[in-house]
Structure formats: structure tokens, C-alpha cells
Design an enzyme around this catalytic site. Structure first.
Site, PDB file in Angstrom:
ATOM      1  N   ASP A  48       0.810  -1.136   0.013  1.00 58.41           N
ATOM      2  CA  ASP A  48      -0.020  -0.045   0.051  1.00 58.41           C
ATOM      3  C   ASP A  48       0.794   1.259  -0.004  1.00 58.41           C
ATOM      4  O   ASP A  48       1.380   1.494   1.020  1.00 58.41           O
ATOM      5  CB  ASP A  48      -0.849   0.096   1.306  1.00 58.41           C
ATOM      6  CG  ASP A  48      -1.705   1.164   1.164  1.00 58.41           C
ATOM      7  OD1 ASP A  48      -2.968   1.425   0.840  1.00 58.41           O
ATOM      8  OD2 ASP A  48      -1.342   2.283   1.839  1.00 58.41           O
ATOM      9  N   TYR A  53       3.040   9.771  -0.249  1.00 59.51           N
ATOM     10  CA  TYR A  53       4.108   9.234   0.496  1.00 59.51           C
ATOM     11  C   TYR A  53       5.506   9.740  -0.299  1.00 59.51           C
ATOM     12  O   TYR A  53       6.602   9.468   0.558  1.00 59.51           O
ATOM     13  CB  TYR A  53       4.140   7.604   0.715  1.00 59.51           C
ATOM     14  CG  TYR A  53       2.756   7.199   1.324  1.00 59.51           C
ATOM     15  CD1 TYR A  53       2.061   8.063   1.852  1.00 59.51           C
ATOM     16  CD2 TYR A  53       2.326   5.914   1.176  1.00 59.51           C
ATOM     17  CE1 TYR A  53       0.806   7.665   2.400  1.00 59.51           C
ATOM     18  CE2 TYR A  53       1.375   5.589   1.937  1.00 59.51           C
ATOM     19  CZ  TYR A  53       0.458   6.333   2.319  1.00 59.51           C
ATOM     20  OH  TYR A  53      -0.833   6.271   3.024  1.00 59.51           O
ATOM     21  N   LYS A  78      -2.575   5.990  -4.211  1.00 62.33           N
ATOM     22  CA  LYS A  78      -3.722   6.735  -4.081  1.00 62.33           C
ATOM     23  C   LYS A  78      -3.587   8.184  -4.648  1.00 62.33           C
ATOM     24  O   LYS A  78      -2.375   8.360  -4.461  1.00 62.33           O
ATOM     25  CB  LYS A  78      -3.754   6.826  -2.510  1.00 62.33           C
ATOM     26  CG  LYS A  78      -3.887   5.600  -1.718  1.00 62.33           C
ATOM     27  CD  LYS A  78      -4.167   5.954  -0.060  1.00 62.33           C
ATOM     28  CE  LYS A  78      -3.602   4.510   0.683  1.00 62.33           C
ATOM     29  NZ  LYS A  78      -2.299   4.571   0.986  1.00 62.33           N
ATOM     30  N   HIS A 111      -7.544   9.499  -1.917  1.00 63.24           N
ATOM     31  CA  HIS A 111      -6.662   9.469  -0.607  1.00 63.24           C
ATOM     32  C   HIS A 111      -7.799  10.152   0.299  1.00 63.24           C
ATOM     33  O   HIS A 111      -8.016   9.586   1.433  1.00 63.24           O
ATOM     34  CB  HIS A 111      -5.432  10.178  -0.903  1.00 63.24           C
ATOM     35  CG  HIS A 111      -4.533   9.630   0.301  1.00 63.24           C
ATOM     36  ND1 HIS A 111      -3.119   9.618   0.047  1.00 63.24           N
ATOM     37  CD2 HIS A 111      -4.568   9.395   1.670  1.00 63.24           C
ATOM     38  CE1 HIS A 111      -2.472   9.336   1.233  1.00 63.24           C
ATOM     39  NE2 HIS A 111      -3.453   9.251   2.061  1.00 63.24           N
TER      40      HIS A 111
HETATM   41  N1  LIG Z   1      -5.220   6.348   3.692  1.00 62.48           N
HETATM   42  C1  LIG Z   1      -4.700   7.069   4.448  1.00 62.48           C
HETATM   43  O1  LIG Z   1      -4.953   8.369   4.749  1.00 62.48           O
HETATM   44  C2  LIG Z   1      -3.643   6.501   5.444  1.00 62.48           C
HETATM   45  C3  LIG Z   1      -2.922   7.249   6.369  1.00 62.48           C
HETATM   46  C4  LIG Z   1      -2.156   6.498   7.180  1.00 62.48           C
HETATM   47  C5  LIG Z   1      -1.664   5.358   6.746  1.00 62.48           C
HETATM   48  N2  LIG Z   1      -2.053   4.817   5.951  1.00 62.48           N
HETATM   49  C6  LIG Z   1      -1.418   3.502   5.496  1.00 62.48           C
HETATM   50  O2  LIG Z   1      -1.658   2.526   6.555  1.00 62.48           O
HETATM   51  C7  LIG Z   1      -0.189   1.824   6.849  1.00 62.48           C
HETATM   52  C8  LIG Z   1      -0.163   1.523   8.163  1.00 62.48           C
HETATM   53  O3  LIG Z   1      -0.289   2.841   8.867  1.00 62.48           O
HETATM   54  P1  LIG Z   1       0.692   3.401   9.975  1.00 62.48           P
HETATM   55  O4  LIG Z   1       1.910   3.159   9.234  1.00 62.48           O
HETATM   56  O5  LIG Z   1       0.239   4.744  10.115  1.00 62.48           O
HETATM   57  O6  LIG Z   1       0.719   2.895  11.255  1.00 62.48           O
HETATM   58  P2  LIG Z   1       0.521   1.458  12.218  1.00 62.48           P
HETATM   59  O7  LIG Z   1       0.794   0.268  11.158  1.00 62.48           O
HETATM   60  O8  LIG Z   1      -0.677   1.390  12.800  1.00 62.48           O
HETATM   61  O9  LIG Z   1       1.727   1.321  13.103  1.00 62.48           O
HETATM   62  C9  LIG Z   1       3.081   1.616  12.446  1.00 62.48           C
HETATM   63  C10 LIG Z   1       3.991   1.784  13.808  1.00 62.48           C
HETATM   64  O10 LIG Z   1       3.778   0.646  14.465  1.00 62.48           O
HETATM   65  C11 LIG Z   1       5.316   0.104  14.604  1.00 62.48           C
HETATM   66  N3  LIG Z   1       5.168  -1.298  14.793  1.00 62.48           N
HETATM   67  C12 LIG Z   1       4.835  -2.037  13.677  1.00 62.48           C
HETATM   68  N4  LIG Z   1       4.677  -3.654  13.932  1.00 62.48           N
HETATM   69  C13 LIG Z   1       5.087  -3.333  15.302  1.00 62.48           C
HETATM   70  C14 LIG Z   1       5.002  -4.415  16.388  1.00 62.48           C
HETATM   71  N5  LIG Z   1       4.770  -5.851  15.971  1.00 62.48           N
HETATM   72  N6  LIG Z   1       5.358  -4.192  17.450  1.00 62.48           N
HETATM   73  C15 LIG Z   1       5.681  -3.106  17.901  1.00 62.48           C
HETATM   74  N7  LIG Z   1       5.677  -2.003  17.117  1.00 62.48           N
HETATM   75  C16 LIG Z   1       5.205  -2.082  15.820  1.00 62.48           C
HETATM   76  C17 LIG Z   1       6.087   0.782  13.574  1.00 62.48           C
HETATM   77  O11 LIG Z   1       7.392   0.794  14.014  1.00 62.48           O
HETATM   78  P3  LIG Z   1       8.843   0.220  12.988  1.00 62.48           P
HETATM   79  O12 LIG Z   1       8.487   0.606  11.761  1.00 62.48           O
HETATM   80  O13 LIG Z   1       9.750   1.135  13.531  1.00 62.48           O
HETATM   81  O14 LIG Z   1       8.848  -1.194  13.343  1.00 62.48           O
HETATM   82  C18 LIG Z   1       5.379   2.043  13.448  1.00 62.48           C
HETATM   83  O15 LIG Z   1       6.149   3.160  14.285  1.00 62.48           O
HETATM   84  C19 LIG Z   1       0.549   3.020   6.164  1.00 62.48           C
HETATM   85  O16 LIG Z   1       1.893   2.488   6.196  1.00 62.48           O
HETATM   86  C20 LIG Z   1      -0.155   3.323   5.086  1.00 62.48           C
HETATM   87  O17 LIG Z   1       0.387   2.615   3.982  1.00 62.48           O
HETATM   88  C21 LIG Z   1      -2.953   5.293   5.085  1.00 62.48           C
END
Ligand SMILES: NC(=O)c1ccc[n+]([C@@H]2O[C@H](COP(=O)([O-])OP(=O)(O)OC[C@H]3O[C@@H](n4cnc5c(N)ncnc54)[C@H](OP(=O)(O)O)[C@@H]3O)[C@@H](O)[C@H]2O)c1
Length: 280
Positions: A48, A53, A78, A111
């Protein structure tokens, strides 16, 4: 069932992996290659990204350098707010495809909903699907009201709505609405960007199952029937987040996690973004 074989059916006849890999803040070619390699080896097939990004080029290069066959992966991108509008959206997706070094994406999302170009952008999406630039079309950060408004003019409705969703923001009414409309809900920030991992309830449930709090949250998403796309740049966490197919949460444990809801967003409020024409 495992991460590699676990797919959801979309209303347009296509299929999408239920669990995918988030690429927001995965930056730099070296980190990109290492993260995508760890994810692919662990069985993730959905990747994704987004224009916003700024890493589509690196994503495309990683797939090429790692020699990952195009037909083995499901790629989402997106369209950013400033690329919305009929002609602009199409031009921007052609540019995205150039960067991704592929002739189509599997899923293209708006998005954020914005008032300025709400219907024109969607018309462009419908036409891009017809032209084969994407296999499926969907939206992100659309609330019930945006979906109902879109339905007044859409020739076809989104098959996915990617929204902020985690135990601090459980979004139950929107999940039910999407399900009734045959729209698959996809959770972004499924781990609440780490904010929720320290909750005592999660630690307690994790101990019972000999899993981590992150695995318990992802299993909760899985059993809720939604798609989810955790992000990590660490190989051990990437593997851990995929190792959630060998235990089951009880109804009572599911309810305890539901009860963590605090209506707490880590990201923007979609209704304000709609009004402001951009993330504020
Ligand atoms: N559509 C939208 O508006 C929108 C907005 C935000 C995000 N997104 C998408 O959603 C994806 C995921 O969301 P996100 O990246 O914001 O947050 P997330 O996946 O909820 O959390 C990521 C965070 O958690 C940590 N983490 C991951 N696995 C872990 C584990 N097993 N134990 C402890 N910590 C852990 C990661 O650190 P490390 O990387 O240091 O391991 C990072 O700091 C994004 O990458 C993006 O593709 C979309």
C-alpha cells in the site's frame, strides 16, 4: 489459512489479500528493498503506497530489483488532494504508474474526500478502471455521508474504503454501513501507530495466547472481517505481524478490545479535510 492465501472478495469480482503491508514512511531505497523483501518472504502480497508518500519510484524499483513477479503482488496507490479533478487525476495516475514501473495498479484510491473535485475525480476513476489503469477503484477516509453523496452520481461504487481503524477508534457504525453496501473496509494505522500497544487489556490477552499486543490487535482486525495493512521497517516485526493465523480470540476477548474505543484519531478528521480541500 495464512497471510499468503487469505483473500477477501471485492464487489467488482476481483480479490484482495486481507492483510497487507503499509509503506508510509518507508523511505530510502535500501530500507524499501529490505522491508519489501522481508514482507514478501513472510507472505505479504498486498503493498500500500500513495502519491503523497513520495516513495512510488522506490517501491517500483524494489519490486524490479528483488525480481518479484508482477502477477504475484497486489499494489495499491492513492491520488493526492492536489491531483484531484478529472484530467489531473488521470495525468497523476499515469505518472504514478511510470514511477511504479507497471502498467496498472490493482487498487486505486481517492486518498481523502474533498469538496472541490468530489464527483469529477470519481468519474476519472471509473474511466481509468475501464481503460485498464487499475483493476479496482475505491476511496479512503470516506465517512458514511461521503459515500451516500457519492452514490447520487456514481456509475459504480467504491469496492474498498480505507479508513483509520484500531482499538482506540473502532468505527462500528461505518463498518456496518460498508458491509451492507458491499464495500470492504480496510484499516489504516491498524496498530494505532503504536499508541495502543501499551494497553493493559491487550497485554493480558497477549499473555494468554503467548503472542504480542500487536498480534492480538491484528487478530482482532482479522476476526472483524476487515482488511488491514500494518507497517514496519523491522524484519522481526514484519514477520511477527504476519504470524497471527495460529490462534483465535474468544468472543469475550473481542468484546474487551472493542471496549477500548475512545473515538481517538491519530490522523485528520475527514469532514474537515473535505471542507478545507486538503489535509490541514
Ligand atoms: N489512507 C490514509 O489516509 C492513510 C493514513 C495513514 C496510513 N495509511 C496506510 O496504513 C499503513 C499503516 O499505518 P501506519 O504506518 O500509520 O501505522 P501502524 O501500521 O498502525 O503502526 C506503525 C508503527 O507501529 C510500529 N510497529 C509495527 N509493528 C509493530 C510490532 N509488531 N510491535 C511494535 N511496534 C510495531 C512501527 O514501527 P517500526 O516501523 O519502527 O517497526 C510504526 O511505528 C501506512 O503505512 C499506510 O500505507 C493510510
Amino acid at each position: 489459512m495464512d497471510i499468503k492465501t487469505n483473500y477477501l472478495d471485492l464487489a467488482d469480482g476481483n480479490r484482495m489479500p486481507q492483510e497487507g503491508f503499509g509503506l508510509y514512511k518507508v523511505d530510502g531505497q535500501e530500507t524499501m528493498n529490505a522491508s519489501i523483501k522481508s514482507a514478501y518472504d513472510a507472505g505479504y502480497r498486498l503493498f500500500d503506497t500513495a502519491q503523497l508518500y513520495g516513495n512510488e519510484q522506490e517501491v517500483g524499483t524494489a519490486f524490479k530489483e528483488l525480481e518479484i513477479p508482477r502477477d504475484q503482488i497486489f499494489v495499491t496507490t492513492k491520488v493526492a488532494e492536489n491531483n484531484q479533478g478529472y484530467d489531473q487525476a488521470i495525468a497523476s495516475v499515469k505518472e504514478s504508474l511510470k514511477k511504479l514501473q507497471m502498467d496498472h495498479v490493482d487498487l486505486l484510491l481517492v486518498h481523502w474526500p474533498i469538496e472541490r473535485a468530489f464527483f469529477e475525480t470519481w468519474r476519472a476513476f471509473e474511466d481509468m478502471k475501464k481503460a485498464g489503469l487499475t483493476h479496482s477503484i475505491g476511496v479512503s477516509n470516506y465517512q458514511m455521508i461521503h459515500l451516500q453523496y457519492l452514490a447520487t452520481k456514481a456509475r459504480e461504487m467504491p469496492v474498498v474504503d480505507q479508513i483509520e481503524l484500531h482499538p482506540l477508534l473502532t468505527q462500528k457504525p461505518l463498518l456496518k454501513f460498508n458491509q451492507d453496501q458491499q464495500i470492504v473496509t480496510q484499516a489504516w494505522s491498524p496498530l494505532g501507530r503504536g499508541a495502543v500497544l501499551g494497553e493493559e487489556v491487550l497485554k493480558r490477552i497477549a499473555d494468554v495466547h503467548h503472542k504480542s499486543p500487536a498480534q492480538v490487535i491484528l487478530r482482532w482486525h482479522l476476526q472483524n472481517g476487515v482488511s488491514f495493512i500494518p507497517k514496519s521497517v523491522h524484519a522481526a516485526r514484519i514477520q511477527q505481524n504476519a504470524a497471527i493465523y495460529d490462534f483465535t480470540l474468544t468472543d469475550d476477548e473481542m468484546a474487551q478490545i472493542d471496549a477500548l474505543n475512545k473515538y481517538q484519531r491519530t490522523g485528520r478528521e475527514p469532514e474537515l479535510t473535505y471542507e478545507y480541500d486538503k489535509q490541514y
